[in-house]
Design a protein around this motif. Structure first.
Motif, mmCIF file in Angstrom:
data_model
loop_
_atom_site.group_PDB
_atom_site.id
_atom_site.type_symbol
_atom_site.label_atom_id
_atom_site.label_comp_id
_atom_site.label_asym_id
_atom_site.label_seq_id
_atom_site.Cartn_x
_atom_site.Cartn_y
_atom_site.Cartn_z
ATOM 1 N N LEU A 191 0.837 -1.193 0.000
ATOM 2 C CA LEU A 191 0.000 0.000 0.000
ATOM 3 C C LEU A 191 0.876 1.248 0.000
ATOM 4 C CD1 LEU A 191 -2.702 -0.943 2.679
ATOM 5 C CD2 LEU A 191 -3.001 -0.896 0.194
ATOM 6 N N LYS A 192 0.481 2.231 -0.818
ATOM 7 C CA LYS A 192 1.159 3.527 -0.843
ATOM 8 C C LYS A 192 0.274 4.536 -0.113
ATOM 9 C CE LYS A 192 3.514 4.904 -4.363
ATOM 10 N NZ LYS A 192 3.946 5.357 -5.711
ATOM 11 N N VAL A 196 -3.808 10.862 -4.860
ATOM 12 C CA VAL A 196 -4.916 9.910 -4.679
ATOM 13 C C VAL A 196 -5.876 10.008 -5.861
ATOM 14 C CG1 VAL A 196 -6.934 9.325 -3.274
ATOM 15 C CG2 VAL A 196 -4.762 9.857 -2.160
ATOM 16 N N GLY A 201 -4.683 8.161 -8.762
ATOM 17 C CA GLY A 201 -4.510 6.722 -8.566
ATOM 18 C C GLY A 201 -3.081 6.328 -8.250
ATOM 19 N N ASP A 215 -2.787 4.849 -2.745
ATOM 20 C CA ASP A 215 -3.965 4.069 -2.372
ATOM 21 C C ASP A 215 -4.844 4.834 -1.395
ATOM 22 O OD1 ASP A 215 -3.373 1.456 -3.712
ATOM 23 O OD2 ASP A 215 -1.584 1.590 -2.464
ATOM 24 N N VAL A 244 -9.732 8.175 -0.188
ATOM 25 C CA VAL A 244 -9.415 7.238 -1.260
ATOM 26 C C VAL A 244 -10.127 7.715 -2.517
ATOM 27 C CG1 VAL A 244 -9.099 5.258 0.281
ATOM 28 C CG2 VAL A 244 -11.368 5.737 -0.653
ATOM 29 N N ARG A 281 -12.712 3.367 -7.105
ATOM 30 C CA ARG A 281 -11.507 2.581 -7.384
ATOM 31 C C ARG A 281 -11.607 1.250 -6.657
ATOM 32 N NH1 ARG A 281 -5.127 4.065 -6.110
ATOM 33 N NH2 ARG A 281 -4.316 2.044 -6.762
ATOM 34 N N LYS A 307 -10.864 -1.566 -4.261
ATOM 35 C CA LYS A 307 -10.142 -1.613 -2.996
ATOM 36 C C LYS A 307 -9.666 -3.045 -2.740
ATOM 37 C CE LYS A 307 -12.770 2.117 -0.744
ATOM 38 N NZ LYS A 307 -13.788 2.346 -1.774
ATOM 39 N N THR A 308 -8.374 -3.215 -2.649
ATOM 40 C CA THR A 308 -7.812 -4.534 -2.364
ATOM 41 C C THR A 308 -8.147 -4.936 -0.929
ATOM 42 O OG1 THR A 308 -5.739 -3.600 -1.552
ATOM 43 C CG2 THR A 308 -5.881 -4.074 -3.928
ATOM 44 N N LEU A 310 -6.164 -2.832 1.418
ATOM 45 C CA LEU A 310 -6.688 -1.486 1.644
ATOM 46 C C LEU A 310 -7.902 -1.524 2.562
ATOM 47 C CD1 LEU A 310 -6.667 1.512 1.201
ATOM 48 C CD2 LEU A 310 -7.823 1.177 -0.997
#
Length: 293
Positions: free
Chosen positions: A93-94, A136, A139, A142, A270, A274, A276-277, A280
């Protein structure tokens, strides 16, 4: 064809009758019969021989039954593996962190998150709130911790904390003995402000304009400790979020502002819509746990 149709067909075959299958599936027998007829019509084959009371499968019915066992088992295995992946979250994650927000808010989140999800690496990008918000939006990050509101239609915001601003004056300032002050009392002072990358800069400017003046800015800085040191040395006044005063330990005079309430709202942001993993989702859930939202 869907999995429910296959499950219904498999149950009919294994029960040996429509009546027993309808009881096991908790659906009416006519509805079950229609499901099988729909399946036959879709495939273009008769699956069950209905010429006598004993349920018999056609050759095509036998083939579908065998394939159904495989397909349904694979789906169960997939659900199990997906469940395990949620419990064993991995990834990268960034995270965007303005300097002081990162110092004040992120360590508690990071400590709890890493204890629960050690296989997720966290990459921190430090920059002003306005800059990390843009990243953000693009993109490239994260998530970010920033001052709210962002005023962006592309950002999804969640408030995690609210404080308020106080006036910071040199220790020997003429208003040092006042219990509280109006912001307009500082209109003739020299001001120390956050630089252009800080969302707080605009909050301060708007608050001053609300009381009829534009501050005389003599210093702009992105360093909070420098800002407090400049105030300490008598080089100007500043507005600072109240929770941060104790962090710097400078000998300055702080005053509540009676003429208006200036909020300091911190949140996580966020990009809207988008994907979200799991990593995240886990981080956002950790933020909620830490800050009880």
């Amino acid at each position: 064809m869907n999995l429910r149709d296959l499950e219904a067909f498999k149950t009919v075959v294994e029960c040996g009758s429509f009546s027993k299958a309808s009881e096991e599936l908790y659906i009416a027998q006519p509805s079950l019969s229609k499901t099988i007829q729909k399946l036959e019509k879709m495939l273009g084959y008769t699956l069950i021989d209905r010429t006598n009371r004993i349920l018999r499968l056609t050759d095509e019915g036998k083939l579908l039954y065998e394939k159904s066992l495989v397909i349904l088992q694979e789906m169960k295995d997939l659900e199990l593996e997906l469940g395990e992946s949620r419990n064993q979250i991995k990834g990268h994650l960034k995270i965007g962190l303005p300097q002081i927000i990162g110092t004040f808010f992120f360590p508690k989140v990071a400590k709890q998150f890493k204890s629960k999800f050690p296989d997720v690496t966290l990459e921190i990008v430090e920059d002003g709130g306005l800059e990390v918000t843009k990243l953000v939006e693009k993109g490239e990050l994260d998530v970010a911790f920033v001052v709210l509101p962002t005023k962006s239609n592309e950002i999804e915001e969640s408030l995690i904390y609210e404080g308020h601003f106080v006036a910071c004056l040199p220790e020997n300032h003429r208003l040092k003995d006042a219990n509280e002050i109006r912001l307009e009392q500082l209109k003739d002072e020299e001001w120390i402000l956050y630089d252009l990358t800080f969302a707080l800069r605009q909050i301060v400017l708007d608050s001053c304009r609300q009381e009829g003046f534009v501050p005389n800015i003599v210093y702009s800085t992105a360093q909070w400790d420098l800002l407090m040191s400049l105030v300490h040395e008598g080089l100007g006044v500043a507005l600072v979020p109240n929770p941060l005063i104790k962090m710097f330990g400078k000998s300055i005079s702080t005053k509540e502002i009676s003429s208006q309430y200036i909020p300091w709202k911190i949140g996580v942001v966020v990009k809207k819509e988008r994907y979200k993993t799991n990593a995240l989702h886990a981080l956002l859930d950790t933020v909620k746990e830490v800050y009880k939202i």
